[in-house]
Design a protein around this motif. Structure first.
Motif, PDB file in Angstrom:
ATOM      1  N   LEU A 261      -8.593  18.107-108.538  1.00 50.68           N
ATOM      2  CA  LEU A 261     -10.035  18.252-108.309  1.00 50.68           C
ATOM      3  C   LEU A 261     -10.713  19.388-109.293  1.00 50.68           C
ATOM      4  CD1 LEU A 261      -9.747  17.795-104.168  1.00 50.68           C
ATOM      5  CD2 LEU A 261     -10.662  16.475-105.699  1.00 50.68           C
TER       6      LEU A 261
ATOM      7  N   LEU B 110     -12.866  17.793 -95.972  1.00 48.02           N
ATOM      8  CA  LEU B 110     -11.086  17.185 -96.460  1.00 48.02           C
ATOM      9  C   LEU B 110     -10.067  17.445 -95.120  1.00 48.02           C
ATOM     10  CD1 LEU B 110      -9.669  14.283 -97.401  1.00 48.02           C
ATOM     11  CD2 LEU B 110      -9.308  15.322 -99.189  1.00 48.02           C
TER      12      LEU B 110
ATOM     13  N   PHE C 264     -17.983  17.598 -97.472  1.00 51.01           N
ATOM     14  CA  PHE C 264     -17.251  16.621 -97.135  1.00 51.01           C
ATOM     15  C   PHE C 264     -15.619  17.748 -96.701  1.00 51.01           C
ATOM     16  CE2 PHE C 264     -14.362  13.746 -98.640  1.00 51.01           C
ATOM     17  CZ  PHE C 264     -14.264  12.675 -97.792  1.00 51.01           C
TER      18      PHE C 264
ATOM     19  N   LYS D 200     -23.059  18.826-104.394  1.00 50.53           N
ATOM     20  CA  LYS D 200     -22.035  17.742-103.476  1.00 50.53           C
ATOM     21  C   LYS D 200     -20.695  18.966-103.532  1.00 50.53           C
ATOM     22  CE  LYS D 200     -19.646  14.430-105.674  1.00 50.53           C
ATOM     23  NZ  LYS D 200     -18.417  13.292-106.222  1.00 50.53           N
TER      24      LYS D 200
ATOM     25  N   PHE E 225     -16.850  18.213-107.805  1.00 50.54           N
ATOM     26  CA  PHE E 225     -17.477  18.463-107.412  1.00 50.54           C
ATOM     27  C   PHE E 225     -18.678  19.620-108.001  1.00 50.54           C
ATOM     28  CE2 PHE E 225     -14.592  16.134-104.662  1.00 50.54           C
ATOM     29  CZ  PHE E 225     -14.986  15.296-103.729  1.00 50.54           C
TER      30      PHE E 225
ATOM     31  N   LEU F  64     -17.394  19.903-101.729  1.00 50.19           N
ATOM     32  CA  LEU F  64     -16.041  19.623-100.729  1.00 50.19           C
ATOM     33  C   LEU F  64     -15.588  20.591-100.007  1.00 50.19           C
ATOM     34  CD1 LEU F  64     -13.523  17.479-100.164  1.00 50.19           C
ATOM     35  CD2 LEU F  64     -12.675  18.336-102.259  1.00 50.19           C
TER      36      LEU F  64
END
Lengths: 286, 478
Positions: free
Chosen positions: B196, B169, B167, B72, B48, B74
């Motif tokens: 990640l 989670l 995004f 992008k 990311f 997360l």
């Protein structure tokens, strides 16, 4: 092997709040999960199917129920489908759920085995699996505590009352309703979780299932009013009327609580043994 | 859910006591700690641009800013949803800041009441003397502050970040940061294949940040730098709240209490009005709790029984009970705010402003989250994620007055927690006010003799008073 699992979204008991003023459930912060029996069924399905098998998960529920199916995807279900009805139909009876599930199963490739949780953790009538088997015209075993595959048959153990168990052999395809303590759902891996978060959950509506609203017109109970539960009545102690007055008064004052009293026996052993036997006989132990 | 039973909170207190070591209530923090092993991400880890750890106000603000710039992003949250792990009722004084980010945010966000009334009350066991501030100017957009319920608010705010393209989670606990050549390059989540990668990791994991310590940016804390807050949400009818607190429709009030309500423990109390509930609680300095062997929930009960508080909470039914750690020492607790590939924001950076007059945190969390997000965006534009590039985070914090506020008020926490300010001065104020208002046939006295006599009776040397006055001046005055 193809296995289908039926999941129901139920409130997470950790998020259920009872409004202290009205005793109504506060739904605003409620989160929905799959119940423990359903997750046991899902875990068993994943184990029985093995790495090459197909596990599909079905859920009857509103868009919020997607979370339950995403959870199934995250732990390894190969396919999921949500079934739902237009808002003017309210789903009350287990028969309606079972009919939708049966239609959903028949629309896709017929599985070899359908696993359900024995009962949901909210309503818990345990009827849906049996009704589902009825609509599919398949054999069903409820309250399953053990499963072993043997070719096109499956050996199961079923829980009966008072700790009794029954062993059965069922020919596939069949519906099995498994108990909650049978298996514990595995943890999702991070890639699994991310994949599931990104997946879109397909939805089937009545027309996709080849059903009419009239098909779901089962007789159901309807809610007329909701009242808070009445406080529990406390039993009031009444003294034994055969006792004399002063004893009855003592009983009332002590609220029926009598102190445990022991009795120490003395004398020769034979006499003491007789007294013990007499004591036991008096109380019906021997 | 942010709900703790009394047993659980007792366990938390015991754990805190054990953590800090009861010896003088001071943590053995000065001992050199072995540097944690630095792991690199496993190959194949998903990449990311930015990973934000913790979906509170700081994390969601950072994710929102970064996602709006097209990165992008997360956003990782350990709870089942953002806010699930949060202590519920709060006062949020950052309306104008959030207005810049999301115009007219109050129209869509779950807010309880806008705060138009602030009360600062000095208490003794029987008396209370209060400064009561009220203005209709705080009842106009963009308002000044709101009472909010964090589980709802955090969820809404995280949804804004998701709408901007981040995004989210949930149920993802971060165990460590991952390194390559002295540069943070990702995080490890407590799940199978949990690695990640990210160019920038923004740690917004709350008070006592595990991540900041894991990356070696934050030291262990002294027990006198941390406070334990216990809080209750009491359900009360909306109409009763309006009558009882003299409020119009959606007006709200926030009361801060100083003095005897926490007995000999350093700390204070607070009460906020929500739509149909009250948030109230006490905050106690951990070292002081340990020293006096007091349990925070006992203080909460004492607080609720105080003659000035009891009529306000009468009839309220406990809906929630929870406890939380609050970083209190301000300036002295600020960690190193960045390293190569990593930024720290919000409570994780100890950006909690506790200085008697002020009890603020969410506004600084959002400010620092925005600054961190902007820094990450700028770093991506230049493709430079080194410590030198991320150092501009500090400049951004300064431009947003975050660093400057903490620097200007760096003397306040010590003053506010001093025993004289905690108990003695409230007592003197209360006793003085009583003297002024009491009519018993005696002569009317002027204020100065009353004050001097109160000081004499309390056996405070004028030198100390002068010292405190100077200290107060330095803390709040200039």
């Amino acid at each position: 092997m193809r296995i289908a699992v039926c999941l129901k979204q139920v409130p997470d008991p950790a998020t259920v709040e009872v409004d202290p003023l009205t005793a109504a459930l506060d739904t605003r912060r409620m989160l929905y999960i799959a119940g423990p029996a359903d997750t046991a069924a899902l875990e068993l399905a994943l184990r029985l199917a093995g790495p090459t098998g197909q596990v599909s998960a079905l859920c009857v529920g509103p868009p919020a129920a997607d979370a339950v199916l995403r959870m199934a995807l995250a732990v390894g279900a190969t396919e999921v489908r949500r079934l739902w009805v237009p808002p003017f139909l309210s789903l009350q009876a287990p028969a309606q759920t079972a009919l939708l599930l049966a239609a959903g199963l028949q629309r896709a490739t017929i599985p070899d085995l359908v696993l359900c949780g024995a009962r949901s953790s909210d309503q818990g009538s345990g009827q849906a699996p049996a009704l589902l088997a009825e609509f599919l015209d398949w054999p069903v075993v409820c309250d399953v505590t053990q499963i072993a595959m043997e070719g096109d048959r499956v050996r199961v153990q079923r829980r009966l009352d008072r700790g009794a168990r029954e062993e059965l052999e069922v020919r596939l395809p069949a519906v099995l309703a498994v108990e909650a303590n049978l298996a514990r759902l595995r943890h999702a891996s991070l890639p699994g979780l991310m994949r599931a978060e990104r997946a879109s959950v397909p939805v089937s509506h009545l027309e996709d299932l080849g059903l009419e609203p009239a098909d779901l017109a089962f007789p159901t109970a309807s809610v007329r009013a909701v009242t808070p539960p009445r406080p529990r009545t406390r039993p009031i102690f009444t003294p034994d009327s055969t006792r004399p007055a002063h004893e009855r008064i003592t009983q009332i004052i002590t609220a029926g609580v009598t102190r445990k009293s022991g009795k120490v026996l003395e004398g020769p052993p034979a006499q003491m043994a007789d007294a013990v036997v007499e004591f036991l006989r008096e109380r019906g132990f021997v | 859910m942010a709900l703790l039973s009394k047993e659980a909170s007792l366990a938390l207190v015991q754990q805190v006591h054990r953590l800090i070591g009861m010896k003088n209530g001071v943590a053995p923090h000065d001992a050199p700690r072995p540097r944690p092993q630095r792991n690199a991400p496993r190959p194949g880890a998903e990449r990311f641009d930015v990973i934000v750890v913790g979906a509170g106000p700081a994390g969601s603000a950072a994710a929102l800013v970064a996602a709006r710039a097209g990165l992008k992003v997360l956003l990782l949250e350990r709870g089942e949803y953002p806010g699930a792990k949060n202590v519920s009722g709060a006062a949020f004084y950052g309306s104008a800041i959030l207005h810049d980010l999301i115009p007219n945010w109050w129209e869509q966000a779950p807010v309880e009441r806008y705060l138009t009334r602030r009360v600062l009350a000095f208490m003794t066991a029987e008396t209370s003397v209060a400064i009561d501030f009220r203005t209709t100017r705080f009842a106009e957009p963009p308002y000044n502050g709101f009472s909010i319920l964090r589980p709802k608010f955090d969820r809404w705010f995280a949804d804004q970040a998701v709408a901007a393209g981040a995004f989210l989670l949930n149920a993802a606990v971060v165990d460590e940061v991952l390194w390559e050549d002295d540069q943070v390059v990702g995080v490890r989540v407590r799940r199978d294949e949990g690695d990640l990668r990210a160019d920038v990791v923004i740690a917004c994991d709350g008070a006592n940040s595990f991540l900041a310590k894991n990356a070696g940016l934050q030291r262990e804390f002294h027990a006198h730098e941390m406070s334990l807050g216990v809080k209750e949400v009491l359900a009360l009818d909306e109409a009763i709240i309006r009558e009882r607190f003299h409020l119009h429709d959606n007006d709200g009030l926030a009361i801060e209490y100083i003095g005897a309500i926490t007995e000999e423990v350093s700390g204070g109390g607070f009460l906020y009005t929500n739509r149909d509930s009250l948030s109230l609680g006490v905050i106690g300095q951990i070292s002081s709790l340990a020293e006096h062997k007091r349990r925070p929930y006992e203080l909460l009960e004492t607080f609720k029984r105080h003659p000035a508080v009891a009529p306000l909470v009468r009839g309220g039914r406990v809906r929630e009970y929870s406890a939380h750690i609050i970083p209190e020492a301000g300036w002295n607790m600020l960690p190193k705010l960045y390293t190569g590939g990593m930024l720290v924001a919000g409570d994780a950076a100890a950006l909690c402003f506790v200085a008697g007059l002020y009890l603020e945190g969410i506004n600084y969390a959002i400010q620092s989250g925005i600054a961190a997000g902007e820094t990450a965006v700028a770093a991506h534009q230049e493709r430079d994620f080194s410590a030198r590039s991320l150092a501009r985070y500090v400049e951004r914090l300064r431009a947003r007055h975050v660093i400057t506020d903490f620097a200007n008020y760096r003397h306040a926490p010590a003053l506010v927690n001093s025993p004289r300010l905690q108990n003695l001065y409230p007592e003197i104020i209360a006793a003085g006010a009583e003297q002024v208002f009491r009519v018993n046939g005696g002569p009317k006295r002027k204020l100065l003799p009353i004050a001097l006599e109160a000081l004499r009776r309390a056996q405070v040397s004028p030198v100390h008073v002068l010292q405190d006055a100077l200290q107060a001046g330095r803390s709040f005055g200039w």
